[in-house]
Design a protein around this motif. Structure first.
Motif: not given
Length: 259
Positions: A30-49
């Motif tokens: 179903f669902f896998q947890p995932f932390w955003i470790p880098t800034g490669s997807m800013k500003d859609t995803l931020l480090i620490g999301d």
């Protein structure tokens, strides 16, 4: 140890065992947890999301299980990903999980010219959206220092990058960041093979993605079986090095939909 103590210990062991089994099934199906470790997807995803990856979106392959242990050949129960999806996938050679935006489908011709993405000869139009602002401080567990277009910027100062809204063929719009002109801002034409996909980061000048082959330190084309799932919503976000640094929590990003 008394019989009562032995019985209690055995009950605890069984409880932990079944809890791990249930958690493993939930994570696999179903669902896998995932932390955003880098800034490669800013500003859609931020480090620490922090987000949960929807593993039902594209079906399952052997990489859907921990340690790539699912006894599956190819992909089953899957539907095709759509251009513009934010996808978590397994790097084809490193075995690390990455998150990027899907821009190229099988058979597509992809090229970047002067920082502008072209898909099958059609320009993904960019409209200026001002500046993305963040504080120049170490970010996340890797203590990454953001790059700034308004350099030099001292620690604690306002760090800026140009921001654009990009619209892909088909109508999906999202924000991207641009920092400088680099080699990946001008590429040859890539033809995406059947059964493969082409990914790019929204932070275009700070992303290891399909524009560079794995042999040269990039990602290259990603086979369909390496897709783990779709990122739909940010559940929680913390700007600090540790989760319990509550003063760094970004309350405006809790349960934020990913576009």
């Amino acid at each position: 140890m008394t019989e009562k103590q032995k019985d209690g210990l055995w009950e605890n062991v069984k409880t932990i065992f079944w809890a791990l089994i249930i958690a493993g099934i939930f994570r696999t199906l179903f669902f896998q947890p995932f932390w955003i470790p880098t800034g490669s997807m800013k500003d859609t995803l931020l480090i620490g999301d922090f987000l949960f990856v929807n593993k039902m979106a594209y079906g399952y392959s052997k990489y859907s299980c921990p340690f790539s242990s699912c006894p599956i050949s190819g992909r089953i129960l899957g539907s095709e990903p759509e251009r513009g999806d934010v996808v978590v996938f397994r790097h084809p050679t490193l075995g690390t999980d990455y998150v990027k935006r899907l821009v190229g489908l099988p058979g597509d011709k992809i090229q970047v010219k002067s920082s502008v993405l072209w898909i099958n000869g059609e320009e993904a139009k960019q409209v200026s959206a001002g500046m993305f602002s963040e504080t120049k401080l170490p970010q996340g567990r890797f203590r990454t220092i953001p790059q700034c277009i308004n350099r030099p910027v001292g620690e604690g100062g306002e760090c800026l990058k140009e921001k654009f809204v990009e619209t892909l063929p088909g109508g999906v719009s999202h924000s991207i960041l641009n920092f400088a002109n680099r080699s990946v801002d001008n590429t040859n034409v890539f033809t995406v093979p059947e059964g493969h996909y082409f990914f790019m980061g929204d932070n275009r000048d700070n992303s290891i993605d399909s524009r560079v082959s794995p042999n040269a330190g990039g990602v290259g084309f990603v086979p369909a079986e390496y897709l783990l799932g779709r990122a739909d919503r940010i559940m929680f976000s913390a700007a600090g090095k540790r989760l319990f640094y509550f003063w760094t929590w970004r309350s405006d990003r809790f349960f934020k939909e990913i576009e």
